[in-house]
Design a protein around this motif. Structure first.
Motif: not given
Length: 213
Positions: A156-163, A165-167, A170-173, A199-204
């Motif tokens: 029950r440790i909460p974490y951000l959805a992987p997609e 996190v990768l978004l 992606a900015k600095h890669a 998301l990439f199509a929208c942001v990157h």
């Protein structure tokens, strides 16, 4: 958050920035963070590299620190829940120790410091939101319910959805971001890959990672 940084603070030299790694050497683990935040009402989640390891169910690399994210308006609750520590704000190579509300309104990154040792233990991102809706801080058009973006481990440790996190990554890669992408991609579902591509199509648009997706 305001785009104009407040006055004051401590401007770090390149050597001082490099030296911060030693001050993060005692940072908490996800389990420790979850233990210390037991009973808190606001939504929160482990972010960045640790979130990807929680998604995989195993640690894949060394992490220099640990980041969590909370709704910006909930920061007073988190601050009250972690007494005995100091919260410094950080941004653009500058640190504001024991940050004032003015500083907190201008930068989103907050480092929890043990005043006895000077060590940093936890990085708290204060994110924009609209009630129970999370807002991507780099493009406010991207809005999702917290219930959709927060996943949980078996413990029950909460974490951000992987997609998501990768978004962010992606900015600095950077090299570690590329390694994280290569490690996580084979474990993502088709729906998660499709969501990341959109998301990439929208942001990157045109990002190199789109080829892998």
């Amino acid at each position: 958050m305001s785009e104009q940084l407040p006055s004051g603070g401590i401007e770090l030299s390149l050597d001082e920035i490099d030296g911060l790694h030693a001050r993060w050497s005692s940072s908490w683990t996800p389990n420790e963070v979850a233990r210390r935040l037991t009973g808190i009402r606001t939504p929160w989640y482990v972010a960045a590299g640790w979130a990807l390891d929680l998604f995989l169910g195993r640690q894949t690399r060394v992490h220099g620190d640990i980041e969590i994210a909370i709704p910006d308006a909930s920061f007073p609750e988190v601050r009250q829940h972690l007494p005995g520590y100091v919260f410094d704000a950080a941004g653009s190579g500058r640190i504001w120790e024991n940050a004032t509300p003015e500083v907190l309104a201008a930068v989103h990154q907050t480092w929890l410091r043990d005043p006895a040792t000077g060590k940093y233990l936890l990085d708290v991102f204060r994110e924009p939101h609209d009630g129970d809706t999370w807002i991507y801080r780099r493009d406010e058009k991207i809005r999702l319910p917290y219930s959709d973006i927060i996943h949980h481990t078996r413990d029950r440790i909460p974490y951000l959805a992987p997609e998501l996190v990768l978004l962010f990554k992606a900015k600095h890669a950077r090299r570690k971001d590329q390694r994280d992408f290569d490690t996580i991609l084979p474990h993502m579902t088709r729906a998660q890959r499709q969501a990341l591509a959109e998301l990439f199509a929208c942001v990157h648009p045109g990002h190199p990672w789109l080829v892998g997706l």
